[in-house]
Design an enzyme around this catalytic site. Structure first.
Site, mmCIF file in Angstrom:
data_model
loop_
_atom_site.group_PDB
_atom_site.id
_atom_site.type_symbol
_atom_site.label_atom_id
_atom_site.label_comp_id
_atom_site.label_asym_id
_atom_site.label_seq_id
_atom_site.Cartn_x
_atom_site.Cartn_y
_atom_site.Cartn_z
ATOM 1 N N TYR A 126 0.838 -5.914 -19.177
ATOM 2 C CA TYR A 126 1.171 -4.561 -18.721
ATOM 3 C C TYR A 126 0.762 -4.340 -17.274
ATOM 4 O O TYR A 126 0.781 -3.223 -16.777
ATOM 5 C CB TYR A 126 0.509 -3.516 -19.634
ATOM 6 N N LYS A 173 -3.832 -15.583 -28.915
ATOM 7 C CA LYS A 173 -2.919 -16.732 -28.933
ATOM 8 C C LYS A 173 -3.507 -17.792 -27.989
ATOM 9 O O LYS A 173 -2.825 -18.321 -27.098
ATOM 10 C CB LYS A 173 -1.516 -16.269 -28.491
ATOM 11 N N ASP A 206 0.116 -14.651 -34.690
ATOM 12 C CA ASP A 206 1.231 -14.806 -35.640
ATOM 13 C C ASP A 206 0.706 -14.836 -37.078
ATOM 14 O O ASP A 206 1.245 -14.164 -37.964
ATOM 15 C CB ASP A 206 2.104 -16.037 -35.325
ATOM 16 N N ASP A 230 -0.386 -3.511 -28.969
ATOM 17 C CA ASP A 230 0.770 -2.618 -29.005
ATOM 18 C C ASP A 230 1.650 -2.973 -30.211
ATOM 19 O O ASP A 230 2.011 -2.119 -31.037
ATOM 20 C CB ASP A 230 1.546 -2.789 -27.690
ATOM 21 N N ASP A 234 2.157 -0.969 -34.317
ATOM 22 C CA ASP A 234 3.369 -0.492 -34.995
ATOM 23 C C ASP A 234 3.527 -1.181 -36.348
ATOM 24 O O ASP A 234 3.944 -0.562 -37.336
ATOM 25 C CB ASP A 234 4.618 -0.744 -34.133
#
Ligand code: NAI
Length: 336
Positions: A126, A173, A206, A230, A234
């Site tokens: 970001y 990751k 993942d 982020d 959701d």
């Protein structure tokens, strides 16, 4: 003593859920004076500024904001207002409690979900540092710093200890982004050592996503860099009934801005269909922050009672009530 709070209704469904939330907060009886600061796509396009000075002046005065979503154009246009606000005020910790509401019908209703997501809020992909180095070849810089990683980890662990939480899972990751996510993980490990009373584990993002869907009840505190935070927010919202109900807070050293996880929902804007629960629950966090825990508790109980009753819910959670009808029901519960 009255409390002063900057109210940023935003755009899309923002003004609808903001109005509903203001009604609910005022119905708790807390003396709160709103300093309204408009911020929306039209104002940004007209002024050419992502963050108008009046908005920053207001937040610098009140130090606390209640914010509706603001639309960001996709694949072009102006920079995200939300990202700019978080960076400008150094609101480094994005805190998102995700838990099952009593009575709500979801695919996971037989499972008790109760987790808190800590998303680093100021850097990562970001940073907005993107370049087209030659035609049709673009790079986007992922910035990870020791300062920001250490700070969000410290914040998450302190929260966990203060709130009797048992586990923190750092999500990364670092098998692929060995340097960037590797630094994030190293900071999480260092901080974890200072909190031997809290169990610490690491999950690759993942696998974490799969585990969240398979065994959501095993998650407690989640600690993530910006982008994974982020996305996982959701996903987690989907486990408990959707974006209409999950609240959030952007916390810094000096300022705090409370806003739902959801965006401006242009598909339902202006139709009276928006679920204001997420922003109302964000205002519960705000009330705790400003030292009004009793009002916070009463508002949360009123919202929960409306869910338990189940007859005044909005369409996103299986009902047919409008934003106003849901809000009226919350107000009735508050008056009981
Ligand atoms: P969104 O969160 O606005 O909507 C996703 C889906 O969830 C839509 O079907 C929407 O109708 C539904 N939904 C969201 N909130 C709801 C609510 N309170 N009640 C009932 N249904 C609800 O995500 P989308 O469509 O990807 O983004 C729309 C715009 O919002 C974009 O411009 C995006 O940049 C912006 N956005 C702003 C945020 C902020 O201001 N903090 C956060 C996320 C997105």
């Amino acid at each position: 003593m009255p409390h002063y709070c900057t109210l940023i209704p935003g755009d899309g469904i923002g003004p609808e859920v903001a109005e509903a939330t203001v009604r609910a907060v005022e119905a708790t009886g807390v003396d709160i004076r709103w300093k309204r600061a408009e911020l929306n796509e039209a104002i940004i396009l007209e002024s050419g500024k992502t963050l108008p000075q009046y908005l920053l002046d207001s937040l610098n005065e009140t130090r606390v904001g209640l914010k509706g979503p603001v639309t960001t154009p996709v694949a072009g246009g102006f920079q995200s207002v939300n990202v700019a606000l978080r960076k400008t005020l150094d609101l480094f910790a994005n805190v998102r409690p995700v838990s099952t509401l009593p009575g709500i019908k979801t695919r996971f209703q037989d499972v008790k979900i109760d987790m808190v997501i800590f998303r680093e809020n100021t850097e990562d992909l970001y940073s907005g540092l993107e370049h087209e180095i030659v035609k049709d070849v673009v790079t986007s810089l992922k910035v990870i710093t020791r300062t920001a990683s250490h700070r969000i980890a410290q914040y998450a662990f302190e929260y966990a200890r203060r709130n009797g939480r048992k586990h923190v899972a750092a999500i990364h990751k670092a098998n692929i982004m060995k340097l960037a996510d590797g630094l994030f993980l190293r900071c999480c490990r260092e901080v974890a050592q200072e909190f031997p009373d809290i169990q610490y584990k690491e999950l690759i993002v993942d696998n974490a996503s799969m585990q969240l869907v398979m065994r959501p009840e095993t998650f407690d505190v989640l600690l993530l860099p910006n982008l994974y935070g982020d996305i996982v927010s959701d996903l987690a919202a989907g486990l408990v009934g959707g974006l209409g109900i999950v609240p959030g807070a952007n916390m810094g050293e000096t300022h705090a801005v409370f806003e739902a996880v959801h965006g401006s929902a242009p598909d339902i804007a202006g139709q009276g269909k928006a679920n204001p629960t997420a922003l109302m629950m964000s205002s519960v966090m705000l009330l705790i922050h400003i030292g009004e825990p009793d009002a916070a508790r009463r508002l949360r109980h009123a919202i929960e009672a409306v869910y338990l009753d189940g007859t005044r819910l909005t369409a996103d959670v299986g009902g047919s009530a409008s934003t106003g009808e849901f809000t009226d029901a919350v107000l009735r519960q508050l008056r009981r």
